[in-house]
Write a protein that holds these residues in place. Sequence first.
Motif, PDB file in Angstrom:
ATOM      1  N   GLU A  39       0.756  -1.206  -0.040  1.00 20.28           N
ATOM      2  CA  GLU A  39       0.015  -0.059   0.080  1.00 20.28           C
ATOM      3  C   GLU A  39       0.804   1.253   0.114  1.00 20.28           C
ATOM      4  N   ASN A  40       0.388   2.078  -0.740  1.00 18.96           N
ATOM      5  CA  ASN A  40       1.403   3.552  -0.869  1.00 18.96           C
ATOM      6  C   ASN A  40       0.265   4.500  -1.275  1.00 18.96           C
ATOM      7  N   MET A  41       0.758   5.844  -1.522  1.00 17.35           N
ATOM      8  CA  MET A  41      -0.097   6.775  -1.751  1.00 17.35           C
ATOM      9  C   MET A  41      -0.806   6.764  -3.046  1.00 17.35           C
ATOM     10  N   MET A  42      -0.390   6.070  -3.712  1.00 19.12           N
ATOM     11  CA  MET A  42      -1.040   5.934  -5.124  1.00 19.12           C
ATOM     12  C   MET A  42      -2.184   4.491  -5.074  1.00 19.12           C
ATOM     13  N   GLY A  43      -2.272   4.148  -3.856  1.00 17.35           N
ATOM     14  CA  GLY A  43      -3.092   2.842  -3.691  1.00 17.35           C
ATOM     15  C   GLY A  43      -2.596   1.838  -3.209  1.00 17.35           C
ATOM     16  N   GLY A  44      -3.062   0.457  -3.520  1.00 20.11           N
ATOM     17  CA  GLY A  44      -2.545  -0.786  -2.995  1.00 20.11           C
ATOM     18  C   GLY A  44      -2.619  -1.709  -4.108  1.00 20.11           C
ATOM     19  N   GLY A  45      -1.908  -2.634  -3.962  1.00 21.48           N
ATOM     20  CA  GLY A  45      -2.136  -4.102  -4.941  1.00 21.48           C
ATOM     21  C   GLY A  45      -0.969  -5.143  -4.469  1.00 21.48           C
ATOM     22  N   PHE A  46      -1.230  -6.172  -5.315  1.00 20.47           N
ATOM     23  CA  PHE A  46      -0.385  -7.321  -5.120  1.00 20.47           C
ATOM     24  C   PHE A  46       0.914  -7.183  -5.953  1.00 20.47           C
ATOM     25  N   THR A  47       2.021  -7.596  -5.665  1.00 18.79           N
ATOM     26  CA  THR A  47       3.314  -7.608  -6.294  1.00 18.79           C
ATOM     27  C   THR A  47       3.954  -8.764  -6.001  1.00 18.79           C
TER      28      THR A  47
END
Length: 140
Positions: free
Chosen positions: A97-105
């Motif tokens: 999760e970061n300021m641009m949103g979140g997602g799987f990596t």
Amino acid sequence: MTATFPTDISGEALHKDIRISEFGAQKALGILQSSGKENAGVRVFIKSGGCSGYQYGMAIDDRELEGDTIVVDRGVKLLVDRMSIDLLRGCEVDFVENMMGGGFTVNNPNATSSCGCGHSFRTDGAQSPDGEGSGGCGSH
């Protein structure tokens, strides 16, 4: 034939072809539970493309296909097809999760270079397959 690997009492994979972080598992379990698919898992795969040559893909899947490697780690079933497993061996699926949103990596020890966006990679300095992937981060 499908390869399935045992887990220990905590549900952590004993055979580490691919694994998932604790935070990634929490997010994946929530998504899997809301999918409505019984016995579903997270299919992790590689496809040609992206700016570095290969691109990661993930999907909820309730099918176990011939030749799949299946690992249950932290309660999450991870499915990898036979064409992708060599490029994903030793990887860890994570959720950020970061300021641009979140997602799987995917944290991939096999990648020798990767795109700034983190969605594509190259192994051992090889050229992109089929001449693809030379257009920069906007080419996904």
